[in-house]
Write a protein that holds these residues in place. Structure first.
Motif, short mmCIF file in Angstrom:
data_model
loop_
_atom_site.label_atom_id
_atom_site.label_comp_id
_atom_site.label_asym_id
_atom_site.label_seq_id
_atom_site.Cartn_x
_atom_site.Cartn_y
_atom_site.Cartn_z
N MET A 1 -11.38 0.38 -6.86
CA MET A 1 -10.69 1.50 -7.51
C MET A 1 -10.98 2.81 -6.78
SD MET A 1 -8.55 1.10 -9.64
CE MET A 1 -7.35 2.34 -9.98
N GLY A 2 -12.26 2.99 -6.39
CA GLY A 2 -12.64 4.23 -5.69
C GLY A 2 -11.83 4.41 -4.42
N THR A 3 -11.70 3.35 -3.63
CA THR A 3 -10.95 3.41 -2.37
C THR A 3 -9.49 3.75 -2.63
OG1 THR A 3 -12.38 1.59 -1.71
CG2 THR A 3 -10.59 2.17 -0.23
N ARG A 4 -8.94 3.09 -3.65
CA ARG A 4 -7.52 3.34 -3.94
C ARG A 4 -7.30 4.78 -4.35
NH1 ARG A 4 -5.71 -1.81 -7.50
NH2 ARG A 4 -3.67 -0.83 -7.32
N LEU B 1 0.62 2.74 0.87
CA LEU B 1 0.50 1.29 0.96
C LEU B 1 -0.93 0.84 0.70
CD1 LEU B 1 2.11 -1.31 1.80
CD2 LEU B 1 1.07 -1.03 4.05
N LEU B 2 -1.89 1.54 1.32
CA LEU B 2 -3.29 1.20 1.13
C LEU B 2 -3.72 1.40 -0.32
CD1 LEU B 2 -4.73 2.71 4.41
CD2 LEU B 2 -4.74 0.30 3.76
N ALA B 3 -3.14 2.40 -0.98
CA ALA B 3 -3.50 2.67 -2.37
C ALA B 3 -2.98 1.58 -3.30
CB ALA B 3 -2.96 4.03 -2.80
N ILE B 4 -1.90 0.92 -2.87
CA ILE B 4 -1.34 -0.15 -3.71
C ILE B 4 -2.15 -1.44 -3.57
CG2 ILE B 4 0.71 -1.60 -4.06
CD1 ILE B 4 2.37 0.75 -3.05
N LEU B 5 -2.74 -1.65 -2.38
CA LEU B 5 -3.47 -2.90 -2.13
C LEU B 5 -4.61 -3.08 -3.13
CD1 LEU B 5 -3.69 -2.94 1.77
CD2 LEU B 5 -2.15 -4.23 0.28
N PRO B 6 -4.96 -4.32 -3.42
CA PRO B 6 -6.02 -4.59 -4.41
C PRO B 6 -7.41 -4.31 -3.85
CG PRO B 6 -5.20 -6.64 -3.51
CD PRO B 6 -4.34 -5.57 -2.93
N VAL C 1 -4.89 7.63 -2.62
CA VAL C 1 -3.94 8.45 -3.38
C VAL C 1 -4.20 9.91 -3.08
CG1 VAL C 1 -3.18 9.16 -5.67
CG2 VAL C 1 -3.63 6.74 -5.22
N GLY C 2 -5.50 10.26 -3.13
CA GLY C 2 -5.88 11.65 -2.82
C GLY C 2 -5.39 12.07 -1.45
N MET C 3 -5.54 11.17 -0.47
CA MET C 3 -5.11 11.49 0.90
C MET C 3 -3.60 11.75 0.96
SD MET C 3 -7.69 11.69 2.82
CE MET C 3 -8.51 12.30 1.37
N ALA C 4 -2.85 10.89 0.27
CA ALA C 4 -1.39 11.08 0.26
C ALA C 4 -1.05 12.44 -0.33
CB ALA C 4 -0.72 9.96 -0.53
N VAL C 5 -1.71 12.78 -1.44
CA VAL C 5 -1.46 14.07 -2.07
C VAL C 5 -1.86 15.20 -1.13
CG1 VAL C 5 -2.10 15.57 -3.98
CG2 VAL C 5 -1.72 13.13 -4.39
N LEU C 6 -3.02 15.05 -0.50
CA LEU C 6 -3.51 16.08 0.43
C LEU C 6 -2.50 16.33 1.54
CD1 LEU C 6 -6.04 17.81 1.19
CD2 LEU C 6 -6.73 15.90 2.64
N MET C 7 -1.98 15.23 2.11
CA MET C 7 -1.00 15.39 3.19
C MET C 7 0.26 16.06 2.68
SD MET C 7 -1.04 12.20 5.80
CE MET C 7 -1.52 10.91 4.72
#
Ligand code: ADP
Ligand code: MG
Lengths: 403, 262
Positions: free
Chosen positions: A129-132, A121-126, A136-142
Motif C-alpha cells: 500500500m505504501g508503494t502504491r 500503472l505502478l500504482a495500480i499494480l498489487p 500516486v503521489g508521484m503522478a500528482v506531483l508531476m
C-alpha cells in the motif's frame, strides 16, 4: 517581427487512404502462395511460442522470488531506514520532468505524459500500500509540476535549467549522504535498478562532451591532438568493454596516490564513460563530415572565430544528423551497464544473480533463473524501448534526412 | 618572374562611381595547390567605391584570387593589403579583415538550421556584440532592402534560390562591411531569378560599396563595372573599362573568350 522563436512545423500529413482489413491482408500478407505460406508458418511459430510462454508463466513459473525481492531489484542492499532518500531523489527528478513538460511542451511533454502513465500503472499494480500511495503521489506531483510549468513558463525556465544541472549532485548527496547532514550510505550498498540508472546516466552525461571533443580533435590540424584522439578512439574501440572495466578497477589505483581509494562504483562509471566516448566520437565524426565545407567558409567569412563557428554552425548541424546514432549508443550503454557485474557491482543483473542464489529457492525444481532473468530483461526492455521512442520523436521533429 | 605579362593600366577617365583611396592592394600574389601554380603574380589595386568585375575561363583562378582577399585561401608569395592591414598569419589581422569584407558565394551557403532572421543577426550579435534587438531591427531593414521582409521567419530550405541569395547578401551586409566579394553569385540560379539578385547588386553598387564581382553576366558588367579584369591561367591578362574591354580588347585571348560568351 522581433521574435525569432517562431516554431515552424513542417509536418505534412499524408492523406490516409481507407483500406479494408481484408484488402490490406491480401496485399501485404497473402499476395501470392509463397508469401501466404511464409505468413502462416510465422504465425504458427509466434502463436505457439506465445501460448507456451503464457502457459509456463501462469501455471509452472514461480514468481515469488521476484515478488519477495522487489526492493532488492529496485535499490539493492540500500538500508531500509534510508530508503526515503531514494524516494525523495526520484520525486525530485519526476517533478523536474513535470515542470519541464509544462514549460517546453513538444517532446518533453510527451516524455512527461509517458512518465505519468508509468507511475499510474505502478500504482495500480498489487504492490504494498505504501508503494502504491507513493506512486500516486508521484503522478500528482508531476501533474502539479506540469501545471506550474504551463502557467509560469518564463518564471520557471531558468530555475528549471539550473535544477537539471545541479540535480546529479543533489541526487548523489541524497543517496550517498553528506557529513553532518545525512548519514553516509557506502556505495557498496547501492544496487539494483537504482545503480543501473545511475551508471547509465553518468555514463551518458559524461561521455557526450568527451565524445564531441574527441571527434573535433580528430579533425584538428595539430598532429599531437589529432594523433592522441585517433589513438584513443581506435584503442578503446579495439577492446571489449569487459576489459576496460577490469582495467579501470585494477589499473586506476596505480595512477593515483595510495591514500585515495576510489569506490568500485566510480571506477565502473569512469570505464563506461571512457568506453562510450570513443563510440560517440565516431558517430559525431560522421555528422561533422556531412556538414558541407561552405558552411564553415560562410561562418568564417562573417568574422566568426573558430570556437563560434564550431559551436554555432558546425555542431548544431552535425549533431542533428546523428541523433539516431547517438541515442542508439546511449541505449547500448544502458544495457552495457549490466557488465559492471563482473567487477563486483550489484546493479540490476548483479541483483538477479543474488536472488537466483538465495537458499529459499533451492527446493524449486529447475531453479528460478528463468523467472528472474525474464523479469530483469523486461525492465531493460522497457527502458531501452522508451529511449528508442524518444529518439524517434526527436528525429521526426527535426526532420532528419528531410532537410 | 619568367613569364612577363603586359598589363594595360586602365584609363580611369569616366568612373561610374565616386572613387576614394586604394582599399585593396595586391602585389605579385602567387599561390600553389601542391605543384599546381594557380595564381601567377597578380598585381592590382581597388579603390574605395570601385566596382571591379572579374571574368575569364573556368579554372583560371578567379575564385581562388578573391578568396585570398578574405583569407579563405592563403597566398604563398607577394603582398595583400586590405584596408591598411596586411594579410599575414596573424589571426587577429585575419579576423579584423573578415569583419570588414563580406562575401557572397555561388552556393549561397546559408545556415540551414537557422531562420532567415537568425542567419542575418548571428554575426552582428556574436562578432559585433550588438544586442539582439538592434541586430533584428537592422536585419529587417536589410530584408526590406533586398525585397523579402516577409520571409524573415522562414528557414532557408523554404526559399527559392534567388531569395536565398538575396538573404546571403543581406547576411553579409549586416556586418556593415567596407568591401563585398561576390563569387559567381548568379551561376547557380534559374534564369528567371538572376535579375532579382543583379538588381540588388546594382543598388548596392550605386550606394558606394566597394565590390569585387566574379561573374559572366556581361550586361551587368557593362552597366555597373568601373573596371573589368580578364583572368586567364592565374594572371590578369587584360584590364580596362567595360567600354575598352568590349569594343577594343587588346589581347588575343580576351578576344577569343569574349567571342565565346557574347
Ligand atoms: N582546394 C584546392 N585544391 C587543389 N586544387 C584546387 C583547389 N581549389 C581550386 N583548385 C584548382 O585551382 C584551379 C583554379 O580554381 P578556381 O580559382 O576555382 O577557378 P575559377 O574560379 O576561375 O573557375 C582549378 O584548376 C581548380 O581545380
Ligand atoms: Mg570559381
Amino acid at each position: 517581427m522581433s521574435s525569432t522563436d517562431v516554431q515552424v512545423t513542417q509536418e505534412v500529413k499524408q492523406p490516409r487512404v481507407a483500406v479494408s482489413l481484408i484488402d490490406w491482408l491480401r496485399r501485404n500478407l497473402f499476395s501470392n502462395w509463397l508469401n501466404s505460406i511464409i505468413t502462416l508458418l510465422l504465425l504458427w511459430v509466434i502463436v505457439s511460442a506465445l501460448v507456451r510462454l503464457f502457459d509456463w508463466a501462469l501455471t509452472e513459473a514461480t514468481w515469488t522470488p521476484v515478488v519477495k525481492n522487489l526492493r532488492l531489484f529496485m535499490v539493492g542492499r540500500y538500508p531500509g531506514e534510508a530508503i526515503w532518500r531514494v524516494q525523495v531523489a526520484l520525486a525530485l527528478v519526476l517533478a523536474l520532468f513535470g515542470i519541464s513538460g509544462g514549460i517546453w511542451g513538444g517532446i518533453t511533454r510527451k516524455v512527461t505524459s509517458g512518465l505519468v502513465a508509468a507511475t499510474i500503472l505502478l500504482a495500480i499494480l498489487p504492490l504494498s500500500m505504501g508503494t502504491r500511495l507513493y506512486f500516486v503521489g508521484m503522478a500528482v506531483l508531476m501533474a502539479l509540476g506540469f501545471i506550474a510549468g504551463l502557467r509560469f513558463p518564463r518564471l520557471l525556465r531558468w530555475p528549471a535549467i539550473a535544477l537539471w544541472i545541479i540535480s546529479p549532485i543533489v541526487i548523489v548527496i541524497l543517496i550517498g549522504g553528506i557529513s553532518g547532514l545525512l548519514p553516509s550510505v557506502d556505495t557498496s550498498l547501492w544496487g539494483g535498478l537504482m545503480l543501473t540508472l545511475m551508471l547509465a546516466v553518468v555514463g551518458i552525461v559524461a561521455s557526450f562532451p568527451i565524445g564531441v571533443l574527441l571527434a573535433l580533435g580528430r579533425r584538428s590540424k595539430l598532429p599531437v591532438v589529432k594523433g592522441f584522439c585517433v589513438a584513443y578512439i581506435e584503442t578503446i574501440r579495439g577492446v571489449p568493454l569487459v576489459t576496460v572495466l577490469f582495467m579501470a578497477s585494477i589499473m586506476l589505483p596505480l595512477f593515483l596516490p595510495a591514500q585515495i581509494r576510489i569506490a568500485d562504483v566510480v571506477r565502473a562509471m569512469v570505464a563506461l564513460t571512457l568506453f562510450s566516448a570513443a563510440y560517440l566520437a565516431e558517430n559525431v565524426r560522421g555528422g561533422l563530415q556531412a556538414v558541407p565545407n561552405g558552411q564553415i567558409e560562410a561562418a568564417r567569412s562573417l568574422g566568426l572565430n573558430v570556437f563560434q563557428t564550431t559551436t554555432l554552425i558546425l555542431l548544431p548541424q552535425a549533431l542533428r544528423m546523428v541523433i539516431p546514432a547517438i541515442v542508439g549508443q546511449f541505449i547500448s550503454l544502458f544495457k552495457d551497464t549490466s557488465l559492471a557485474v563482473v567487477v563486483g557491482l550489484t546493479e540490476l543483473l548483479g541483483i538477479a544473480e543474488v536472488v537466483i542464489r538465495q537458499p529459499d529457492w533451492l527446493t524449486v525444481p529447475g531453479g528460478v533463473q528463468r523467472e528472474v532473468l525474464l523479469f530483469v530483461a523486461l525492465i531493460y526492455w522497457v527502458f531501452s524501448f522508451s529511449m528508442a521512442r524518444v529518439s524517434y520523436q526527436i528525429e521526426r521533429r527535426l526532420g532528419v534526412g528531410t532537410r | 618572374m619568367s613569364e612577363q605579362v603586359e598589363v594595360k593600366e586602365a584609363k580611369r577617365s569616366t568612373p561610374k562611381h565616386q572613387l576614394g583611396e586604394e582599399i585593396i592592394i595586391c602585389r605579385d600574389v602567387h599561390k600553389w595547390f601542391g605543384d599546381f601554380h594557380v595564381l601567377c603574380g597578380v598585381t592590382t589595386s581597388v579603390r574605395k567605391g570601385e566596382v571591379v568585375v572579374i571574368f575569364g575561363p573556368s579554372g583560371s583562378g578567379k575564385s581562388t584570387f578573391i578568396r585570398t582577399i578574405n583569407r579563405l585561401e592563403e597566398h604563398d608569395k607577394g603582398q595583400i593589403i586590405v584596408d591598411g592591414i596586411e594579410m599575414t598569419n596573424d589571426i587577429r589581422n585575419i579576423d579584423a579583415i573578415r569583419r570588414e569584407v563580406g562575401m557572397v558565394f555561388q552556393q549561397f551557403n546559408l545556415f540551414p538550421h537557422l531562420t532567415v532572421l537568425q542567419n542575418i543577426t548571428l554575426a552582428p550579435v556574436w562578432v559585433r556584440k550588438k544586442t539582439k534587438k538592434e541586430a533584428e531591427a537592422m536585419a529587417m531593414e536589410l530584408l526590406e532592402r533586398v525585397g523579402i521582409p516577409e520571409q524573415a521567419h522562414k528557414y532557408p530550405g523554404q526559399l527559392s534560390g534567388g531569395q536565398q541569395q538575396r538573404v546571403a547578401i543581406a547576411r553579409a551586409l549586416a556586418m556593415e562591411p567596407r568591401i563585398m566579394l561576390f563569387d559567381e553569385p548568379t551561376s547557380a540560379l534559374d534564369p528567371e531569378m538572376i535579375k532579382e539578385v543583379l538588381d540588388v547588386m546594382r543598388e548596392l553598387a550605386s550606394s558606394g560599396m566597394t565590390m569585387l564581382v566574379v561573374t559572366h553576366e556581361m550586361g551587368f558588367a557593362r552597366e555597373v563595372a568601373d573596371r573589368m579584369l580578364f583572368f586567364d591561367k592565374g594572371q590578369i591578362v587584360e584590364q580596362g573599362t567595360p567600354e575598352q574591354i568590349f569594343s577594343n580588347p587588346q589581347h588575343e585571348r580576351t578576344k577569343v573568350f569574349l567571342s565565346q560568351i557574347l
